[in-house]
Design a protein around this motif. Sequence first.
Motif, PDB file in Angstrom:
ATOM      1  N   ASP A   1       3.559   5.226 -22.093  1.00 49.93           N
ATOM      2  CA  ASP A   1       2.132   5.489 -22.284  1.00 49.93           C
ATOM      3  C   ASP A   1       1.375   4.750 -21.175  1.00 49.93           C
ATOM      4  OD1 ASP A   1      -0.413   5.957 -23.115  1.00 49.93           O
ATOM      5  OD2 ASP A   1      -0.161   5.194 -25.149  1.00 49.93           O
TER       6      ASP A   1
ATOM      7  N   ASP B   1      -1.723   4.505 -18.345  1.00 53.19           N
ATOM      8  CA  ASP B   1      -3.049   4.984 -17.947  1.00 53.19           C
ATOM      9  C   ASP B   1      -3.031   5.522 -16.524  1.00 53.19           C
ATOM     10  OD1 ASP B   1      -4.144   4.177 -20.385  1.00 53.19           O
ATOM     11  OD2 ASP B   1      -4.373   2.121 -19.651  1.00 53.19           O
TER      12      ASP B   1
ATOM     13  N   PHE C   1      -1.099   9.712 -10.673  1.00 56.51           N
ATOM     14  CA  PHE C   1      -1.018  10.365 -11.974  1.00 56.51           C
ATOM     15  C   PHE C   1      -1.765   9.521 -12.995  1.00 56.51           C
ATOM     16  CE2 PHE C   1       2.594  11.792  -9.560  1.00 56.51           C
ATOM     17  CZ  PHE C   1       2.769  13.109  -9.919  1.00 56.51           C
ATOM     18  N   SER C   2      -2.385  10.161 -13.958  1.00 54.88           N
ATOM     19  CA  SER C   2      -3.068   9.453 -15.037  1.00 54.88           C
ATOM     20  C   SER C   2      -2.621  10.039 -16.373  1.00 54.88           C
ATOM     21  CB  SER C   2      -4.590   9.558 -14.891  1.00 54.88           C
ATOM     22  OG  SER C   2      -5.007  10.910 -14.959  1.00 54.88           O
ATOM     23  N   GLN C   3      -2.841   9.279 -17.445  1.00 54.16           N
ATOM     24  CA  GLN C   3      -2.514   9.698 -18.811  1.00 54.16           C
ATOM     25  C   GLN C   3      -1.061  10.190 -18.903  1.00 54.16           C
ATOM     26  OE1 GLN C   3      -5.518  12.292 -20.597  1.00 54.16           O
ATOM     27  NE2 GLN C   3      -7.058  11.506 -19.161  1.00 54.16           N
ATOM     28  N   VAL C   4      -0.152   9.376 -18.398  1.00 50.45           N
ATOM     29  CA  VAL C   4       1.267   9.741 -18.388  1.00 50.45           C
ATOM     30  C   VAL C   4       1.869   9.411 -19.751  1.00 50.45           C
ATOM     31  CG1 VAL C   4       3.492   9.396 -17.263  1.00 50.45           C
ATOM     32  CG2 VAL C   4       1.382   9.269 -15.921  1.00 50.45           C
ATOM     33  N   ARG C   5       2.379  10.429 -20.426  1.00 54.34           N
ATOM     34  CA  ARG C   5       2.978  10.263 -21.753  1.00 54.34           C
ATOM     35  C   ARG C   5       4.348  10.924 -21.756  1.00 54.34           C
ATOM     36  NH1 ARG C   5      -1.210   7.963 -21.279  1.00 54.34           N
ATOM     37  NH2 ARG C   5      -3.139   8.181 -22.504  1.00 54.34           N
ATOM     38  N   SER C   6       5.344  10.214 -22.293  1.00 53.67           N
ATOM     39  CA  SER C   6       6.675  10.817 -22.331  1.00 53.67           C
ATOM     40  C   SER C   6       7.616  10.055 -23.247  1.00 53.67           C
ATOM     41  CB  SER C   6       7.299  10.841 -20.930  1.00 53.67           C
ATOM     42  OG  SER C   6       8.616  11.377 -20.968  1.00 53.67           O
TER      43      SER C   6
ATOM     44  N   THR D   1       4.055  14.526 -20.021  1.00 51.34           N
ATOM     45  CA  THR D   1       2.759  15.117 -19.679  1.00 51.34           C
ATOM     46  C   THR D   1       1.948  14.125 -18.858  1.00 51.34           C
ATOM     47  OG1 THR D   1       1.692  14.330 -21.714  1.00 51.34           O
ATOM     48  CG2 THR D   1       2.743  16.511 -21.776  1.00 51.34           C
ATOM     49  N   ALA D   2       1.077  14.648 -17.991  1.00 51.40           N
ATOM     50  CA  ALA D   2       0.240  13.797 -17.149  1.00 51.40           C
ATOM     51  C   ALA D   2      -0.909  14.624 -16.590  1.00 51.40           C
ATOM     52  CB  ALA D   2       1.064  13.184 -16.017  1.00 51.40           C
ATOM     53  N   LYS D   3      -1.867  13.920 -15.974  1.00 53.57           N
ATOM     54  CA  LYS D   3      -2.971  14.555 -15.275  1.00 53.57           C
ATOM     55  C   LYS D   3      -2.796  14.326 -13.779  1.00 53.57           C
ATOM     56  CE  LYS D   3      -5.619  15.940 -18.774  1.00 53.57           C
ATOM     57  NZ  LYS D   3      -6.043  17.351 -18.973  1.00 53.57           N
TER      58      LYS D   3
ATOM     59  N   ASP E   1      -3.063  19.836 -15.459  1.00 50.90           N
ATOM     60  CA  ASP E   1      -2.122  19.342 -16.464  1.00 50.90           C
ATOM     61  C   ASP E   1      -0.685  19.498 -15.971  1.00 50.90           C
ATOM     62  OD1 ASP E   1      -4.174  18.828 -18.448  1.00 50.90           O
ATOM     63  OD2 ASP E   1      -4.326  21.010 -18.646  1.00 50.90           O
TER      64      ASP E   1
END
Length: 303
Positions: free
Chosen positions: A30, A32, A41-46, A74-76, A81
């Motif tokens: 998680d 930022d 990359f931002s908002q990296v979730r995995s 997932t990421a921005k 997306d």
Amino acid sequence: GVKLENMHGEVRLVGQQAADGVMACLGHVDLDAVTFHGLQFSQVRSPLEITEKQLLFGTRARRFAPGEPQAQLTAKLFGGDVVADAVVTLGDRPTFWLAAQLNNGDVRQYALEMIPGRQQVGGKFAASTQLWGGGEIHSLRGEGKMRLREADVYQLPVMVALLKVLSVRAPDSTAFTDGDIDYRVEGNHVYLDRINVKGDAVSLLGRGEANFDRQINLNFYTVVGRDELQLPILRPILGEASRQMMQIRVDGSFDNPRVTPEAFPGAKQFLQQVQEDLARSTDGQDVLGPAREVLRRTGGTLR
């Protein structure tokens, strides 16, 4: 191995290490923000799984908690997306495999971050890629696609040069609005197997190559109107006719491209063949004299 920089966020891990040293961890990433090869990359979730030999991300990782559904990384990125799966194999020479897709990317944000001084562009783009390799750039391999839609990219250096050659009045934000690129990666080289730059008045079809130092070598031919609007039975005929009418070579760099147009390339090839055939069938006579005179009057040359 894979170098990540400027990381901010957290990683949660639950695991165990056996007596023989074998370790197994499950967790969740998680972040930022994180930077990879200059891409932020931002908002990296995995989901994340760590074994003795591998790091696994996305659907390749086992679930962190019982009943938790599988999920991709997932990421921005560039306002769009990203969804991805990845595997990093550990060892003396780490290797990686990545399958990723970017949807709804913002062309203007891409230009702001990656092309200094070239912000007056816009539109949306999508990209997909598969990449694999090791720590050395020469081992990198991959393939992918890029799709550009409803864009105004006429101020990019390559597009400015092409517009001048095609005598399209610049700035003309509607000259080229869509584009498709299919590519392969081999080490430092990116082979562009298909380039289709679409406009209402004229489209450019081509192929070529580039490298990570931003050097390019591209070849285009012109098609009147949008390629997809042509009837299937006419497309190969019109495409071959377009190849004979105008061929455009682009080399140099992305930031400083050199554009060389060549009208009627088929005619040039025909004259060269005539010259070779006549040279083989004469005993030193200047049978090309009439042809030279015609070319002299019309400003042409014959070597």
